[in-house]
Design an enzyme around this catalytic site. Structure first.
Site, mmCIF file in Angstrom:
data_model
loop_
_atom_site.group_PDB
_atom_site.id
_atom_site.type_symbol
_atom_site.label_atom_id
_atom_site.label_comp_id
_atom_site.label_asym_id
_atom_site.label_seq_id
_atom_site.Cartn_x
_atom_site.Cartn_y
_atom_site.Cartn_z
ATOM 1 N N ILE A 527 0.844 -1.193 0.000
ATOM 2 C CA ILE A 527 0.000 0.000 0.000
ATOM 3 C C ILE A 527 0.878 1.242 0.000
ATOM 4 O O ILE A 527 0.758 2.115 -0.845
ATOM 5 C CB ILE A 527 -0.937 0.028 1.225
ATOM 6 C CG1 ILE A 527 -1.854 -1.200 1.216
ATOM 7 C CG2 ILE A 527 -1.759 1.309 1.224
ATOM 8 C CD1 ILE A 527 -2.673 -1.373 2.465
ATOM 9 N N GLY A 530 5.268 3.471 4.898
ATOM 10 C CA GLY A 530 4.988 4.428 5.965
ATOM 11 C C GLY A 530 6.242 4.704 6.759
ATOM 12 O O GLY A 530 7.235 3.981 6.621
ATOM 13 N N SER A 532 6.657 4.318 9.825
ATOM 14 C CA SER A 532 6.898 3.342 10.881
ATOM 15 C C SER A 532 6.910 1.914 10.336
ATOM 16 O O SER A 532 6.969 0.960 11.091
ATOM 17 C CB SER A 532 5.839 3.479 11.972
ATOM 18 O OG SER A 532 4.561 3.247 11.431
ATOM 19 N N LEU A 535 3.320 -0.886 4.608
ATOM 20 C CA LEU A 535 1.967 -1.402 4.763
ATOM 21 C C LEU A 535 1.581 -2.264 3.559
ATOM 22 O O LEU A 535 1.771 -1.856 2.405
ATOM 23 C CB LEU A 535 0.979 -0.241 4.902
ATOM 24 C CG LEU A 535 1.154 0.596 6.168
ATOM 25 C CD1 LEU A 535 0.227 1.800 6.138
ATOM 26 C CD2 LEU A 535 0.884 -0.260 7.409
ATOM 27 N N ASP A 651 1.012 12.578 15.474
ATOM 28 C CA ASP A 651 1.054 12.406 14.028
ATOM 29 C C ASP A 651 -0.329 12.648 13.444
ATOM 30 O O ASP A 651 -0.799 11.921 12.580
ATOM 31 C CB ASP A 651 1.552 10.993 13.705
ATOM 32 C CG ASP A 651 1.951 10.863 12.240
ATOM 33 O OD1 ASP A 651 2.129 11.912 11.568
ATOM 34 O OD2 ASP A 651 2.069 9.729 11.755
#
Ligand SMILES: *[C@@H]1O[C@H](CO)[C@@H](O)[C@H](O)[C@H]1NC(C)=O
Ligand SMILES: *[C@@H]1O[C@H](CO)[C@@H](O)[C@H](O)[C@H]1NC(C)=O
Ligand SMILES: *[C@@H]1O[C@H](CO)[C@@H](O)[C@H](O)[C@H]1NC(C)=O
Ligand SMILES: *[C@@H]1O[C@H](CO)[C@@H](O)[C@H](O)[C@H]1NC(C)=O
Ligand SMILES: *[C@@H]1O[C@H](CO)[C@@H](O)[C@H](O)[C@H]1NC(C)=O
Ligand SMILES: *[C@@H]1O[C@H](CO)[C@@H](O)[C@H](O)[C@H]1NC(C)=O
Ligand SMILES: *[C@@H]1O[C@H](CO)[C@@H](O)[C@H](O)[C@H]1NC(C)=O
Ligand SMILES: *[C@@H]1O[C@H](CO)[C@@H](O)[C@H](O)[C@H]1NC(C)=O
Length: 908
Positions: A527, A530, A532, A535, A651
């Site tokens: 996807i 990110g 972190s 995805l 965030d």
């Protein structure tokens, strides 16, 4: 000629005034001298005025409230009269002249103050009286026993006085009585059993007194009784079954007493009963269904706040006439019936809150215009038809806001041997709540041991990692010696490990399962990258779509991952993205499995390609945008105000706001969450040294760990929703500043129209919606106050978004009033408190409006000339007197480094 006409006319009018008989020739004037004297005596003892009772005129034809028959007084009605000034100096219950009226049938003194007690002779000497109305007369003392002599009395009203003492037995002799209203007094003692002989009684109201004892069974003999109201007394013991014989009864109110036992009376003959109120007693036991079988007229039934148990009789769900049922605050249990034949009446209102109903929602809900099912244990999905007319808070429902926690739900279902769906999440990892079946016993023990073992190992690892992370960060922070770092050690959430609760981290998956779900992490399933972790889209066994985050601990900050795990283990809220599971098998690659959000995030779904061939964009409508704003505010409000210590998201931006299939917000990007900075020693040192500090960024470049920072970011999201300018909430500081500079001047609490300059052109808003848009813009501007201390708290923002019209209607119409008398602590004041200080210029509405166009053009100018500094805009067309206003305005609106003064004030 003229004069003569005038004189004649005058004489004619005079004639009318002097001789009222001229008008009402049919009335026979008062004939008895005694009664004339008696009226004058009454007039003076009660202090009545010439206005109503003019001395010289004939009482029968002129006096107000005097009713005569054949020349003698039959009715005196001084209800609501005012006394003369002299008369009101010493008002008393002075009606000594009353017995002189030989044919008096009715005396009405309601709402006429007669402070004093009813004289003892009253009943004895007024035997012919048929109607006595002494409601709201400030009477004190007791009811004289002589009342029993007024054998022709048919209506007796003594309600709303301060009458004390017991109700005399002799009242039971008033065999003609059809109305007896003794409500709202201070009567004590018992209900006289002699009342059983008041055979003509249609209304008996003794509510709101201090009556005690039980209801005399003889009351059941009052076959004409239509209304029996004994509410708000101290009556006790069980409700006599004889009440079931009251065949004419229409209203039965026994609420707010201390009745106990079961509702035993056989209601079979109460065919006319329309209203039955038993609320707030200590009634218990279950309700047999046949109790209500013949109450075909019943419209309203109140059983609330008793100790009823068992199921709500099915018949109550299907009685066509029943439009109101309050059974709240009992121990009713069982599940909602699956009644498919819905009675025609669908305007019913039921309150079944605070019971122990369980199971799923059923179509019976469609019957109601409103049904309150809050505070039960209902589970399962919420069908569409239950979304608008049902209150469902504090149940065990799936994907629903404000539900009970998993533990009480599981134990409720467990204790009853029922199956709990665990909010629709897989429940394999949870210890079975109920006694397991014997067959699977062994298996379960082994399973538990394995899970326990893995859990303990994982706990130890996590504790170790966290320990290392924490100590390292602590030293790093102090070495840098700067102010705001991501997680001050002292204030971070209590070290996880001991309390890391794996059941709230969802299911544990194996690496193989993860690979399978993502087709070996194929690029097609990626996807996005990110910050972190990467995805991926995935499909679990069983076809459940999920999103899997792959966290490579070599490239991603470990602490972010640990933090996220910790957050999920500690907090649970329907507004946070649901974590379905995890895989921690690999040493350097960890996986988190989230519920798939069909509508992605806000940044991707504000505009969608329409299905039509022209490829045009369709934007979210305003209602949905407001819903998203409110949902996100709920999530943040939960983190800020319901978590302890308060958690800061850090965030907040459009891409963190995930949307499920119904566009309900599930806040994501939880990797940056940390506890709100406390008053650490470092920040105190900074203040002492007056180190320069940007309002939003720590010196290290990481976001500030304060709730006010979240509020600021949320303000940007709100502005995005209003303007449709996507991506601003994620953009860099420079672009951001410019954008705000161009937008904020159009937001004024004094001018609604101004906001139309910045509204997303693709939004279709009518006049009503425009006010909501305006309100959201105002809230956004409050959030963007450059001074963190002046930004409103998240919970006030939530309130404001839930009541957008209140924001603008109260504020714009009463802004002057609000400035002086704002009620401290209200959300409104909280939002506007910040507003007032952030927009000094708005305090001068005239200037603000007259300058609005200039202001706009000056902004454009500054943008073209490339100045991003906020102070430039005013100077560009300086010279006129309004420039200082604008300068002030821009200075206050844009975030900029605070000077020392501000820094001080901020910490006050
Ligand atoms: C007297 O009684 C009648 C009802 O019986 C009421 O309508 C009226 O307002 C009362 N008061 C006066 C001053 O007539
Ligand atoms: C009315 O009063 C007159 C005398 O005062 C009496 O003769 C007559 O019978 C009375 N009528 C009624 C209907 O009471
Ligand atoms: C007494 O007068 C009041 C109004 O003045 C009226 O509402 C009330 O019905 C009267 N009482 C009776 C018993 O008619
Ligand atoms: C009561 O009413 C009846 C008939 O209406 C009448 O004959 C009787 O005299 C009345 N009693 C008193 C005490 O006035
Ligand atoms: C009137 O009431 C008093 C007090 O209850 C009672 O003693 C008396 O016998 C009654 N008189 C009549 C005629 O009923
Ligand atoms: C009802 O009142 C009438 C007089 O109005 C009386 O004759 C009759 O006895 C009363 N009925 C009962 C059951 O007391
Ligand atoms: C009702 O339920 C509550 C909570 O389970 C319990 O404490 C209470 O004893 C119950 N009351 C009755 C009358 O069963
Ligand atoms: C929970 O787990 C048990 C045993 O695995 C299963 O029988 C039950 O159906 C599950 N409950 C739900 C709602 O999935």
């Amino acid at each position: 000629m003229d004069d003569l006409t005038r004189v004649l006319l005058g004489l004619f009018v005079l004639c009318l005034l002097i001789n009222p008989a001229f008008q009402q020739t049919q009335i026979v004037p008062l004939s008895s001298r005694i009664e004339r004297v008696a009226l004058l005596q009454l007039r003076s003892s009660l202090g009545l005025r010439t206005k109503e009772w003019p001395i010289k005129a004939d009482p029968c034809s002129v006096w107000v409230g005097i009713q005569c028959q054949n020349g003698s007084v039959v009715g005196i009605n001084i209800s609501g009269f005012r006394r003369t000034r002299v008369g009101s100096r010493n008002p008393r219950f002075a009606v000594d002249a009353l017995p002189l009226f030989a044919s008096l049938l009715s005396f009405n003194a309601s709402r006429f103050s007669l402070p004093g007690s009813i004289p003892d002779w009253f009943g004895q000497r007024l035997r012919s009286l048929q109607i006595l109305d002494l409601r709201s007369c400030s009477i004190v003392g007791a009811i004289p026993a002589s009342f029993g002599n007024m054998t022709n009395l048919s209506q007796l009203y003594l309600a709303d006085n301060d009458i004390t003492g017991i109700v005399p037995d002799s009242v039971g002799q008033l065999s003609s009585l059809s109305i007896l209203d003794l409500s709202k007094n201070g009567l004590t003692g018992v209900i006289p059993p002699s009342f059983g002989s008041l055979g003509n009684l249609t209304l008996l109201d003794m509510s709101v007194n201090y009556l005690s004892g039980t209801i005399p069974p003889a009351i059941g003999a009052l076959s004409k009784l239509e209304i029996l109201n004994l509410s708000s007394n101290s009556l006790s013991s069980s409700i006599p079954s004889q009440l079931g014989d009251l065949s004419s009864l229409v209203v039965l109110d026994l609420s707010s007493n201390s009745f106990s036992g079961s509702v035993a009376p056989d209601f079979r003959v109460l065919r006319n009963l329309q209203k039955m109120v038993f609320g707030r007693n200590q009634l218990s036991g279950s309700l047999p269904g046949n109790l209500f079988a013949s109450l075909t007229q019943l419209q309203s039934l109140v059983l609330s706040h008793n100790d009823f148990i068992g199921e709500i009789p099915t018949i109550l769900w299907t009685m066509p006439s029943l439009v109101f049922l309050d059974a709240s605050g009992n121990n009713f249990t069982g599940s909602l019936p699956n009644v498919s034949s819905i009675p025609s009446a669908n305007s019913a209102i039921f309150n079944l809150s605070q019971n122990m109903l369980y199971g799923g929602l059923t179509i019976v809900i469609r019957r109601f215009s409103f049904i309150d099912l809050s505070d039960n244990y209902l589970q399962g999905k919420v069908p569409d038809y239950a979304r608008s007319n049902a209150s469902l808070t504090r149940n065990c429902l799936q994907a629903q806001f404000s539900q009970r926690a998993a533990a009480p739900c599981a134990s409720f279902y467990g204790e009853r041997g029922l199956t709990f769906d665990n909010f629709g999440l897989r429940n394999d990892t949870q210890a079975p709540p109920s006694k397991p079946h014997k067959k699977s016993h062994k298996k379960l023990i082994i399973l538990a041991a394995v899970i326990g073992g893995v859990g303990i190992i994982a706990l130890v690892i996590i504790m170790l990692v966290l320990f290392i992370v924490c100590t390292r960060k602590g030293t790093a922070t102090s070495q840098r010696g700067t102010v705001v770092d991501s997680v001050p050690t002292g204030a971070s959430p209590p070290p996880p490990g001991a309390s890391l609760n794996f059941s709230s981290l969802g299911e544990g998956f194996t690496y193989q399962q993860i690979l399978q779900a993502t087709s070996n992490f194929s690029d097609a399933d990626l996807i996005k990258h990110g910050h972190s972790g990467d995805l991926f889209r995935g499909i679990l066994e069983g076809g459940i779509p999920v999103v899997i985050k792959k966290v490579d601990l070599n490239s991603v900050k470990k602490e972010a991952f640990m933090q996220e795990l910790d957050v999920f283990s500690k907090v649970s809220h329907t507004r946070l993205v649901p974590l379905l599971g995890h895989c921690l098998d690999n040493e350097n690659e960890k996986y988190l499995i989230y519920k798939y959000m069909p509508n992605g995030d806000l940044s991707s779904s504000l505009y969608r390609k329409t299905r039509s061939e022209d490829d045009s964009l369709q934007s979210l409508d305003w209602i949905t945008r407001l819903k998203i704003a409110t949902g996100a505010a709920e999530a943040l409000s939960y983190l800020h105000h319901e978590c302890s210590p308060p958690l800061v998201h850090r965030d907040v931006q459009a891409s963190s706001i995930l949307l499920d299939d119904k566009f309900e917000v599930r806040l994501g990007s939880l990797g940056e969450i940390c506890a709100q900075e406390g008053e650490t020693s470092q920040s105190r040192i900074t203040r002492l040294l007056r180190l320069p500090q940007s309002s939003e960024q720590g010196a290290s470049g990481t976001p500030a760990a304060t709730c006010a920072y979240d509020v600021y970011c949320f303000g940007k999201v709100l502005l995005e929703l209003v303007t449709g300018k996507l991506g601003m909430s994620a953009s860099s500081d420079g672009t951001m500043k410019e954008w705000l500079e161009g937008t904020l001047p159009y937001i004024s609490i004094y001018d609604k129209e101004l906001v139309t300059n910045i509204i997303d052109p693709s939004l279709i808003v009518d006049e009503d919606l425009l006010e909501e848009v305006w309100a959201m813009a105002i809230v956004a501007r409050s959030c963007l106050n450059p001074k963190p201390a002046r930004r409103p708290l998240m919970r006030y923002i939530l309130k404001a978004l839930e009541n957008p019209l209140k924001v603008v209607r109260e504020e714009s119409t009463g802004s002057a009033r609000l400035r002086t008398t704002s009620s401290r602590g209200s959300w409104n004041a909280a939002v506007f408190g910040s507003w007032r200080s952030s927009s000094d210029v708005a305090a001068v509405p005239a200037a603000a409006t007259s300058n609005k166009l200039e202001g706009a053009s000056s902004f454009k100018h500054s943008k073209h000339s490339g100045t991003s500094g906020s102070q430039g805009s005013g100077q560009n067309n300086g010279g006129d007197h309004s420039s200082s206003n604008r300068r002030q305005q821009s200075r206050d609106i844009f975030p900029e480094p605070l000077n020392e003064e501000d820094l001080e004030r901020q910490h006050e």
